[in-house]
Design an enzyme around this catalytic site. Structure first.
Site, PDB file in Angstrom:
ATOM      1  N   PRO A   2     104.887 144.411  22.187  1.00 39.67           N
ATOM      2  CA  PRO A   2     104.323 143.070  21.974  1.00 39.67           C
ATOM      3  C   PRO A   2     103.628 142.548  23.242  1.00 39.67           C
ATOM      4  O   PRO A   2     104.163 142.666  24.336  1.00 39.67           O
ATOM      5  CB  PRO A   2     105.543 142.218  21.647  1.00 39.67           C
ATOM      6  CG  PRO A   2     106.570 143.180  21.170  1.00 39.67           C
ATOM      7  CD  PRO A   2     106.313 144.454  21.911  1.00 39.67           C
ATOM      8  N   GLU A   3     102.441 141.990  23.047  1.00 38.46           N
ATOM      9  CA  GLU A   3     101.696 141.383  24.144  1.00 38.46           C
ATOM     10  C   GLU A   3     101.517 139.896  23.825  1.00 38.46           C
ATOM     11  O   GLU A   3     102.152 139.396  22.911  1.00 38.46           O
ATOM     12  CB  GLU A   3     100.341 142.109  24.305  1.00 38.46           C
ATOM     13  CG  GLU A   3     100.519 143.611  24.501  1.00 38.46           C
ATOM     14  CD  GLU A   3      99.198 144.375  24.597  1.00 38.46           C
ATOM     15  OE1 GLU A   3      98.189 143.780  25.018  1.00 38.46           O
ATOM     16  OE2 GLU A   3      99.182 145.565  24.232  1.00 38.46           O
TER      17      GLU A   3
END
Ligand code: ZN
Length: 270
Positions: A2-3
Site C-alpha cells: 500500500p502507498e
C-alpha cells in the site's frame, strides 16, 4: 505494498468510525512481543481524537498525548470484521456498535504501535518524512533543492520518503513514465523543467489513484473488503514486455535499489 492512495482510502473509511471513540483495550493477538507492536496497552482509556495520514502511515492522536501509528507493510489490512486468521492486533472501543478494529497481517511486515510524545524516532521513516505530495507543502522549488542534493537514481530518491512522502514502487514508476524521465537518472542531474514535470506527474497519478480507491494487485483491500480500482489504469507498473501506451515499443524491466522497475527505454531518456 500500500502507498499513499491506498492508505488515504483506508484513512477516509476509518475516520468517521473511529474519531471520538474511546479505547477500552488494545493489544497483540497472534503476534510476538517486539517493536512492531510496542506500547499498545497504553492506548487504553484514551480517546481517538483524529485519524490522519502521513505518507504511508496512519496516525491517530490520542487524548492522553500518545498516538497510535499503523503501517500496513506488504499485506496489512484494517477491518471491522473479525478475520479468520493472521490477526496481529485488536483494538476494542467503548460503546456497543462497531467496537472492534482488527489488524490482519499475514506476512507481518506491517506495524501497529502506540508512541508517546517524542517517540517517533522508533520509526525513523516517520520521524524524517518528507512533504505530503497532495498538499501545498510539496513545492517545486523545495523538491528541486532536495533532489539536487543527491546523486542516487531518481526512482530510489522517490522511494526514500525524504524528498516526498507516500510514493512507493507503483506510483514512482507511473509518475516517471508520465514525466518521461528515465528512472536511473541521477537526481541531481535533473534540470528544473524536468523536476517540475515530475512534480506535476506525482500529484496527477496520486490524485487519480485516490479517486479510484487505490490499486489492488494482491493483498490490499479497502476497509469494507472491496478492491481498489486503479490497477487497470496503470500504464507501466507490472507491464514489462507489454507495448508502451505512447510509442508501442515493449516496456522493459530493471532493478533499482532492489526494486523491480518498469519503464519505456524510448520515451524515458536520461
Ligand atoms: Zn514509449
Amino acid at each position: 505494498m500500500p502507498e499513499l492512495p491506498e492508505v488515504e482510502t483506508v484513512k477516509k473509511a476509518l475516520a468517521p468510525w473511529l474519531t471520538g471513540r474511546k479505547v477500552r483495550r488494545a493489544g497483540r493477538v497472534d503476534a510476538p512481543e517486539g517493536p512492531k507492536y510496542r506500547g499498545l496497552e497504553r492506548a487504553a482509556g484514551q480517546r481517538i481524537e483524529a485519524v490522519t495520514r502521513l505518507g504511508k502511515f496512519i496516525v491517530m492522536p490520542l487524548s492522553g498525548g500518545d498516538e497510535l501509528v499503523v503501517h500496513l507493510g506488504m499485506t496489512g489490512v484494517l477491518t471491522g470484521e473479525e478475520p479468520r486468521d493472521h490477526v496481529r492486533v485488536l483494538v476494542e472501543l467503548e460503546g456497543r456498535s462497531q467496537s472492534r478494529l482488527w489488524f490482519r497481517d499475514p506476512r507481518r511486515f506491517g506495524r501497529f504501535v502506540c508512541l508517546g510524545p517524542g517517540e517517533r524516532e522508533h520509526l525513523p521513516t516517520l520521524a524524517r518524512i518528507g512533504p505530503e505530495p497532495l498538499s501545498d507543502a510539496f513545492a517545486v522549488g523545495a523538491f528541486a533543492a532536495a533532489l539536487g542534493k543527491t546523486r542516487v537514481a531518481v526512482k530510489a530518491a522517490l522511494l526514500g520518503q525524504r524528498v516526498v512522502a507516500g510514493v512507493g514502487n507503483i506510483y514512482a514508476d507511473e509518475a516517471l513514465f508520465r514525466a518521461r524521465i528515465h528512472p536511473e537518472t541521477p537526481s541531481s542531474a535533473l534540470a528544473r523543467g524536468r523536476v517540475a514535470k515530475l512534480h506535476a506527474a506525482i500529484r496527477e497519478v496520486l490524485s487519480e489513484a485516490v479517486a479510484d480507491g487505490g490499486t489492488t494487485l494482491r493483498d490490499y483491500r479497502q476497509v469494507d473488503g472491496s478492491r481498489g480500482e486503479h490497477a487497470e489504469r496503470l500504464m507501466v507498473y507490472g507491464r514489462d514486455g507489454a507495448p508502451c501506451p505512447v510509442c508501442g515499443r515493449a516496456l522493459v524491466r530493471t532493478v533499482i535499489g532492489q526494486r523491480g522497475t518498469t519503464f519505456c527505454a524510448h520515451c524515458q531518456r536520461r
